[in-house]
Design a protein around this motif. Structure first.
Motif, PDB file in Angstrom:
ATOM      1  N   UNK A  22       3.986 -25.442  14.730  1.00  0.00           N
ATOM      2  CA  UNK A  22       2.590 -24.998  14.683  1.00  0.00           C
ATOM      3  C   UNK A  22       2.020 -25.003  13.271  1.00  0.00           C
ATOM      4  N   UNK A  23       2.878 -25.051  12.262  1.00  0.00           N
ATOM      5  CA  UNK A  23       2.412 -25.099  10.868  1.00  0.00           C
ATOM      6  C   UNK A  23       3.602 -25.460   9.979  1.00  0.00           C
ATOM      7  N   UNK A  24       3.341 -25.652   8.701  1.00  0.00           N
ATOM      8  CA  UNK A  24       4.400 -25.846   7.726  1.00  0.00           C
ATOM      9  C   UNK A  24       5.290 -27.037   8.004  1.00  0.00           C
ATOM     10  N   UNK A  25       6.587 -26.850   7.814  1.00  0.00           N
ATOM     11  CA  UNK A  25       7.551 -27.941   7.951  1.00  0.00           C
ATOM     12  C   UNK A  25       7.546 -28.515   9.361  1.00  0.00           C
ATOM     13  N   UNK A  26       7.522 -27.655  10.380  1.00  0.00           N
ATOM     14  CA  UNK A  26       7.538 -28.146  11.756  1.00  0.00           C
ATOM     15  C   UNK A  26       6.337 -29.002  12.074  1.00  0.00           C
ATOM     16  N   UNK A  27       5.161 -28.547  11.673  1.00  0.00           N
ATOM     17  CA  UNK A  27       3.937 -29.311  11.903  1.00  0.00           C
ATOM     18  C   UNK A  27       3.983 -30.633  11.152  1.00  0.00           C
ATOM     19  N   UNK A  28       4.452 -30.605   9.909  1.00  0.00           N
ATOM     20  CA  UNK A  28       4.533 -31.836   9.121  1.00  0.00           C
ATOM     21  C   UNK A  28       5.481 -32.850   9.733  1.00  0.00           C
ATOM     22  N   UNK A  29       6.623 -32.389  10.221  1.00  0.00           N
ATOM     23  CA  UNK A  29       7.568 -33.297  10.873  1.00  0.00           C
ATOM     24  C   UNK A  29       6.961 -33.860  12.151  1.00  0.00           C
ATOM     25  N   UNK A  30       6.316 -33.009  12.930  1.00  0.00           N
ATOM     26  CA  UNK A  30       5.712 -33.459  14.189  1.00  0.00           C
ATOM     27  C   UNK A  30       4.655 -34.528  13.946  1.00  0.00           C
ATOM     28  N   UNK A  31       3.831 -34.360  12.921  1.00  0.00           N
ATOM     29  CA  UNK A  31       2.788 -35.360  12.657  1.00  0.00           C
ATOM     30  C   UNK A  31       3.400 -36.689  12.236  1.00  0.00           C
ATOM     31  N   UNK A  32       4.511 -36.641  11.511  1.00  0.00           N
ATOM     32  CA  UNK A  32       5.187 -37.887  11.120  1.00  0.00           C
ATOM     33  C   UNK A  32       5.775 -38.598  12.337  1.00  0.00           C
ATOM     34  N   UNK A  33       6.366 -37.842  13.243  1.00  0.00           N
ATOM     35  CA  UNK A  33       6.924 -38.439  14.460  1.00  0.00           C
ATOM     36  C   UNK A  33       5.812 -39.042  15.316  1.00  0.00           C
ATOM     37  N   UNK A  34       4.664 -38.366  15.335  1.00  0.00           N
ATOM     38  CA  UNK A  34       3.520 -38.905  16.071  1.00  0.00           C
ATOM     39  C   UNK A  34       3.039 -40.204  15.446  1.00  0.00           C
ATOM     40  N   UNK A  35       3.007 -40.268  14.129  1.00  0.00           N
ATOM     41  CA  UNK A  35       2.596 -41.485  13.426  1.00  0.00           C
ATOM     42  C   UNK A  35       3.527 -42.648  13.754  1.00  0.00           C
ATOM     43  N   UNK A  36       4.801 -42.314  14.014  1.00  0.00           N
ATOM     44  CA  UNK A  36       5.777 -43.347  14.380  1.00  0.00           C
ATOM     45  C   UNK A  36       5.730 -43.695  15.855  1.00  0.00           C
ATOM     46  N   UNK A  37       4.861 -43.018  16.619  1.00  0.00           N
ATOM     47  CA  UNK A  37       4.647 -43.385  18.011  1.00  0.00           C
ATOM     48  C   UNK A  37       5.112 -42.383  19.041  1.00  0.00           C
ATOM     49  N   UNK A  38       5.689 -41.278  18.624  1.00  0.00           N
ATOM     50  CA  UNK A  38       6.232 -40.310  19.583  1.00  0.00           C
ATOM     51  C   UNK A  38       5.146 -39.472  20.243  1.00  0.00           C
ATOM     52  N   UNK A  39       5.443 -39.014  21.459  1.00  0.00           N
ATOM     53  CA  UNK A  39       4.623 -38.011  22.133  1.00  0.00           C
ATOM     54  C   UNK A  39       5.133 -36.648  21.687  1.00  0.00           C
ATOM     55  N   UNK A  40       4.251 -35.822  21.154  1.00  0.00           N
ATOM     56  CA  UNK A  40       4.664 -34.566  20.549  1.00  0.00           C
ATOM     57  C   UNK A  40       4.501 -33.390  21.502  1.00  0.00           C
ATOM     58  N   UNK A  41       5.563 -32.612  21.572  1.00  0.00           N
ATOM     59  CA  UNK A  41       5.572 -31.352  22.299  1.00  0.00           C
ATOM     60  C   UNK A  41       6.031 -30.283  21.314  1.00  0.00           C
ATOM     61  N   UNK A  42       5.438 -29.104  21.385  1.00  0.00           N
ATOM     62  CA  UNK A  42       5.804 -28.042  20.449  1.00  0.00           C
ATOM     63  C   UNK A  42       5.733 -26.709  21.167  1.00  0.00           C
ATOM     64  N   UNK A  43       6.204 -25.668  20.516  1.00  0.00           N
ATOM     65  CA  UNK A  43       6.145 -24.345  21.140  1.00  0.00           C
ATOM     66  C   UNK A  43       5.822 -23.278  20.110  1.00  0.00           C
ATOM     67  N   UNK A  44       5.429 -22.128  20.603  1.00  0.00           N
ATOM     68  CA  UNK A  44       5.311 -20.918  19.810  1.00  0.00           C
ATOM     69  C   UNK A  44       5.449 -19.729  20.744  1.00  0.00           C
ATOM     70  N   UNK A  45       5.405 -18.542  20.166  1.00  0.00           N
ATOM     71  CA  UNK A  45       5.614 -17.334  20.948  1.00  0.00           C
ATOM     72  C   UNK A  45       4.353 -16.866  21.662  1.00  0.00           C
ATOM     73  N   UNK A  46       3.174 -17.309  21.205  1.00  0.00           N
ATOM     74  CA  UNK A  46       1.920 -16.843  21.798  1.00  0.00           C
ATOM     75  C   UNK A  46       1.005 -18.009  22.137  1.00  0.00           C
ATOM     76  N   UNK A  47       0.163 -17.794  23.139  1.00  0.00           N
ATOM     77  CA  UNK A  47      -0.801 -18.816  23.524  1.00  0.00           C
ATOM     78  C   UNK A  47      -1.811 -19.039  22.407  1.00  0.00           C
TER      79      UNK A  47
END
Length: 263
Positions: A22-47
């Motif tokens: 949702x932010x920081x390192x996790x968000x940065x990694x997710x955006x890079x994987x998306x740039x490489x073509x991946x479908x991104x799924x993520x989680x957090x504790x609250x809606x």
């Protein structure tokens, strides 16, 4: 021998789950994987946190899908992974990023605080891996990336629980490699150095003793950035790393290789 192709770094059509993305390192990694073509799924504790992150992804043109669950709740994780498989697809890449740190001197730390850090930073990673491994085995491939730490190798004052958890996570990484490598599943770790994020901003102010300490201990003579971690994450998520297993890639500007300047 198959001719090397840069396409081996692509993640087109792959489903990547980044815990705490949702932010920081996790968000940065997710955006890079998306740039490489991946479908991104993520989680957090609250809606609320999931929705805020969704807006941040959309600003970058990324259609990420968020889920609310606690990585330490085995039943909730199993249900969430089943839902993800039904709604998005079987998970090809798991990035075990979610975690916490409590900076408390050991003699002042309660067992409850210690257990909480280990539960989130180690047991939660085990629960997540256990949930996605059956789908990876059935599919015949999979990538698990555990976000380790320099504290997987080193100790430091006030982080006994965190270092114990991250040291354990390094060994969990090796064990997943050992147990599931024959299924074409690779489990590796990324060990970030000291990374410039909003959370570390107060420590990076000019003249702050800790900032000076980190600059002096890092051969690169700077803090790392989230962008410094993105290439490593894409590599370890891709077919380019299919024979890399049980390894922790330290992205630390050279800190672990350096004894420090002579006084």
């Amino acid at each position: 021998m198959t001719k090397f192709s840069m396409d081996s770094f692509r993640l087109d059509g792959k489903v990547a789950l980044v815990t705490g993305g949702i932010y920081g390192i996790g968000f940065g990694i997710a955006t890079a994987l998306a740039e490489a073509g991946a479908k991104i799924v993520y989680n957090s504790l609250t809606q609320e946190a999931v929705d805020e992150a969704k807006a941040d992804y959309e600003k970058l043109g990324i259609d990420a899908k968020g889920y609310v669950f606690d990585i330490t709740d085995e039943a909730a994780v199993a249900a969430a992974v089943k839902q993800i498989e039904e709604e998005v697809g079987v998970i090809d890449v798991l990035v075990n990023n979610a975690g916490i740190i409590k900076r408390i001197p050991m003699l002042e730390m309660t067992a409850e605080d210690f257990r909480q850090v280990v539960d989130i930073d180690l047991t939660g990673q085990f629960i997540m891996a256990k949930a996605v491994l059956p789908g990876m085995i059935e599919k015949g491939h999979g990538k698990i990336i555990n976000i380790c730490s320099m504290m997987s190798e080193l100790g430091r004052e006030t982080v006994s629980a965190y270092a114990a958890a991250k040291g354990g996570l390094k060994m969990l990484t090796k064990n997943i490699c050992s147990e599931f490598g024959e299924h074409n599943i690779q489990c590796n770790g990324i060990g970030p150095g000291y990374i410039a994020t909003p959370q570390t901003a107060p420590l990076r102010e000019d003249g702050h003793p800790f900032n000076d300490f980190i600059i002096a201990k890092t051969p690169a003579a700077r803090w790392g950035t989230v962008e410094d971690l993105q290439g490593a994450a894409v590599f370890l998520s891709s077919e380019a790393s299919d024979f890399v297993n049980g390894h922790v890639l330290y992205v630390d500007g050279g800190i672990l290789a350096y004894i420090g300047k002579q006084p």
